[in-house]
Design a protein around this motif. Sequence first.
Motif, PDB file in Angstrom:
ATOM      1  N   GLU A 162       0.825  -1.204   0.000  1.00 53.08           N
ATOM      2  CA  GLU A 162       0.000   0.000   0.000  1.00 53.08           C
ATOM      3  C   GLU A 162       0.861   1.256   0.000  1.00 53.08           C
TER       4      GLU A 162
ATOM      5  N   ARG B 266      -6.179   2.793  -6.206  1.00 59.07           N
ATOM      6  CA  ARG B 266      -7.040   1.684  -5.767  1.00 59.07           C
ATOM      7  C   ARG B 266      -6.429   0.942  -4.584  1.00 59.07           C
ATOM      8  N   ASP B 267      -5.116   0.770  -4.589  1.00 60.84           N
ATOM      9  CA  ASP B 267      -4.443  -0.024  -3.556  1.00 60.84           C
ATOM     10  C   ASP B 267      -3.536   0.812  -2.651  1.00 60.84           C
TER      11      ASP B 267
ATOM     12  N   LYS C 246     -13.422   7.585   0.483  1.00 58.56           N
ATOM     13  CA  LYS C 246     -14.766   8.101   0.258  1.00 58.56           C
ATOM     14  C   LYS C 246     -14.794   9.623   0.388  1.00 58.56           C
TER      15      LYS C 246
ATOM     16  N   GLU D 227     -13.522   1.642  -5.345  1.00 59.67           N
ATOM     17  CA  GLU D 227     -13.156   0.274  -4.967  1.00 59.67           C
ATOM     18  C   GLU D 227     -12.230   0.235  -3.756  1.00 59.67           C
ATOM     19  N   SER D 228     -11.631   1.373  -3.420  1.00 59.99           N
ATOM     20  CA  SER D 228     -10.640   1.393  -2.343  1.00 59.99           C
ATOM     21  C   SER D 228     -11.289   1.040  -1.009  1.00 59.99           C
ATOM     22  N   GLN D 229     -10.549   0.328  -0.164  1.00 59.12           N
ATOM     23  CA  GLN D 229     -11.025  -0.093   1.144  1.00 59.12           C
ATOM     24  C   GLN D 229     -10.710   0.917   2.247  1.00 59.12           C
TER      25      GLN D 229
END
Length: 808
Positions: A464, A499-500, A551, A544-546
Motif C-alpha cells: 500500500e 485503488r491499492d 470516500k 473500490e478502495s477499502q
Amino acid sequence: MFSNARDLVITGGSFSTGLVRRFGFEDLHRHISPGALHNSGEFLDQPRCHPDTRVAVLEAIMAWVENFERESSTMWLHGPAGAGKSAIARSIAELCAALNLLIASFFFSRHADGRKNTERLISTIAYQLAQNIPDTRPHIESVVENDPAIFSKSLADQIQALIVRPLQSASGDSLSRNPPLPCLIIIDGLDECHDAEVQIHVLHLFANLVQRQCGNIRLAFLVVSRPEKHLRASFSHVDLAACSTMLLLDDTFKPDDDIRLFLISKCNEIKNRHTFKGEIPDVWPSPGDIETLVKKSSGQFIFASVVVKYVGAINQRPVKRLQVVLGLSPTNNANPFMELDALYHHILASVEDISIVLCILGIRLVENFICPRHDSLYARSKSLIHELGPFDESAKNSICLARGCNIGQFLSLEPGDLRYNLADLQSVLLEISDDECDITFFHASLLDYLKDSSRSKEFHIDKEVAHADSAMCYIKLLKVDGSPKPLYDLFNALGIHLRDALLTNTLQNALQELDLLSFMYMEDIDGTQLGLPYLEDIIACLQESQFPDAKKLLKQITSKIDQHLRIHLPKYQVDQSLQDLVVLAAIGATSFEDNVTIDFWKDLKVALANKNLIQVDRQGLSLLTYLCNRSRRSLATAFRDPQRSGKLFVTGGQIAALALRSMKSAYHQKLKMLQDPSYIMEANYAQFISWTVVNLLDSASPSKHLALYMEQPDIKKLIEPQCDMGIWGNAYTKYLDSFQDKSFHKPYLHMAPVEPGLPRAEIEQLLESITSLKRGHESDAEVSEGEDGIPPKELSNKKQRLYESDLP
C-alpha cells in the motif's frame, strides 16, 4: 542444365537461375524473444552449472534424453527458489546442442518483456526448430508467408502449424536416422509465466506434442519450474503422470558437495584476480570457513552465489567481507532461508539511506517500466494498463511510464542519484540498465524476502505504501509543464495506484492541489482533448478502495465535477441536437470500442454542423469527444441522478424519444437508398444505430408510439440482424414487459416490407405513410422532449402518466 533445378527463372531468350528471396523467416525472427534462448547474449553472466558440479543430476537428465526407448517423453525438474534449476537447464541445453540433440529452448522470466508470457513462445521454438532441423524451415516459412496472423492465433493452432506439421512434412537425413534421433525441447521457469492457467495449458500442449510420432524423430520435453501447487496437481493427473518422470532437486544429489566445490573455485578466482588480492592470505578461506558457508547455504545455490558476489565486489576488501558473512549467526535453524535472510538483512543494513532505497525498490515492485527510447514499446504499453506487478505472482504487471523519462526522472531524482543510492546493492542483488530505464533483480528470493514482513522486518516493503509512493510520482509528473507525456495514460496509472494505495494526508493533499478539472481542456500527446473522462479511472479506483479516507476524497472530486456540470449543462438546453448529445452521454453512447465516433448518427452530426453548435459543445462539456471515449461512467451517472444534475437531469422520456428518432433516422436512410441508387449509406450505419437503440431501450420510459414503431416488420428487419445472439430480441421483449397493460403486446400497424426495385409510386406512398405516422406521434415526442428539464415527481398526475407509461 535443368536437372534437379529449383526456383528457375526464364527471362526473354536467355536462361538464368537464382533463388527467389523469401521473407517468412525474417517475419518469424521479428516475433521471437532472443533473450529466451539458452545461448542468448542479452546478459553476460547467464546462470549455468559450475564445472564439475551438479554432475549427478546432469548425468540423470542426459541418460533420459539419450535413451531412445524411454518410457516417459516428459521430465519435470523441480525444486525451490535458489536451488539452481535454471543453471542446470542451461547446462543441459548446451550439452544437447553440442551433441545435436537440442531442438529448442525457452527460458521464461517474470521481469523480462517477451519472456513473461506466451506471446512469443511458439514462434521462438519454431525459429530454433528451423535452424536445428533445416528440412522444416521451408514449411515454417510457408506458414508465416501464407498466414501472417499465425502469431496472434491460439497456442494450439500455432503449435500445429509451426511445429507439428513442419516436422511431419520434413524429409531428409535429419528425420531418417536409425536409431531415431530424439530432439529435446526445454522450457525453463514455467512458473514465471504470467498466469497459472496459462502455465497448465502450456504444460499439456507440449506434453501432448512430444507424444506424437513425427517421422522417425523422438521428441522429449524437459520442463523446469518451482513445485507450485497447480503444477504438482497437473503432474499428478493420470494422463500426464503416465508419460512423465519427475526429478526433484533434493539431498539425493548431494548439493552440499557441489556448493563446496563452487565456493572453493570462486574464492580461488577472487584470490587470483581481485584488486586487493595482495591482502588475501595464501590459505583463504580456511576449510572451516568453507564448511560454515556450505552449512549456511542449506542446499540452496543462491546463498553461495550471493556470498561470492558480496565477497568479491570490486573496490571492497574480500577478507573483511567474508568475516562479516561468517559473523552472521541466526539462532533458529527451522527456516531454510534464515541464513539467506540474514545475509540480505546485513546488505540492506549497510545502505547509507535505506528509506530512499526501499522507496525505489517498492516503486519498482509495482511498476513495469517501459523503455522510452522505443516507440513500439510505448505504443504497446497503452493497451496494457491493468493488474499490477510482482506483488501478485499472476499479475500482468504493466504501467506506462511517461515517455522521455527514465526511472531517476520518474522518481524526481537528480542525475546520478539513482546509481548513487543503489550503489551498495549493485552487482550484489540487482543491476541498473545503462539508460536507467530498468532495475533487474538477480534473485527472485530477494523479492520474496522484501514482500514478507516476517522475514524482512524493518526492510519490509508495504504494498500500500509502494502504491502511494508511485501515485505521488505520477502527480509530480502531471505538474511538470512542457514535458512529453501521455496524459491519459498517466491518469490511468494514477487511478490504478490509488485503488491499492495507503491514502496518506500527503497523498490526499497532493491530489487536491493537483486541480484535476484544470486538465479538462488540455491536449494529450496525440492532440486529443482530455475532457472529463480522464477522471474515470481515478473515480472508479477510489470507489473500490477499502480505505475510509477514499470516500472523503471521492466526494470532493465528485463535488468539483457536479459544479462543472451545473455551469455548462444549461448551454445544451438551447437546441434539440445538443440535448440529444446529453442523452447519449447519459446512457453511455454505445457499446463499441474507442474508435467509434458520433458519425454513427449522421442526422445528428449534420444538424450540429448546420446550426454551428459544435463550438458550443467544445466550449462546454466536449461531449463529441467524450462519446467516443473509452470511459463514460461518471457523466452517465451524473446525468441520470437528479440530486447531482438538478432539473437538467436526463429522464426516461427523453431517452424513449431519442430511441424513436434513432430508428426513424436509420429507416429513412434505407428509403433513400431505395429511391436513389447512387446514394450510399455510411459503413456500418445500421449496426451503430441498432446498438444505440439497444442501449437507449435499457433506460427508456414506456412509450406506446416507440413500441408501435419497434413492431413494424421493416424496422425489425433493419435492426435485428445487426445485433448478435438475439440481443435485439431480448431488449425488445424487456422493453415491452415494462408496460403494465399486457394486452398491448399484440402486433400493430404491420407494414409490408420494402423490397429493392419497388415502383416509385409505391415508394412515395410508403414515404407518405411514414410521414403520417410521424405526424400522429408528434404529441408523444413533444411530451417526452418538451418537459425534459423537469423531474417526473414535479409533474401533474396527468402528465406523470403520459411521461412514465404513455398507455393507450
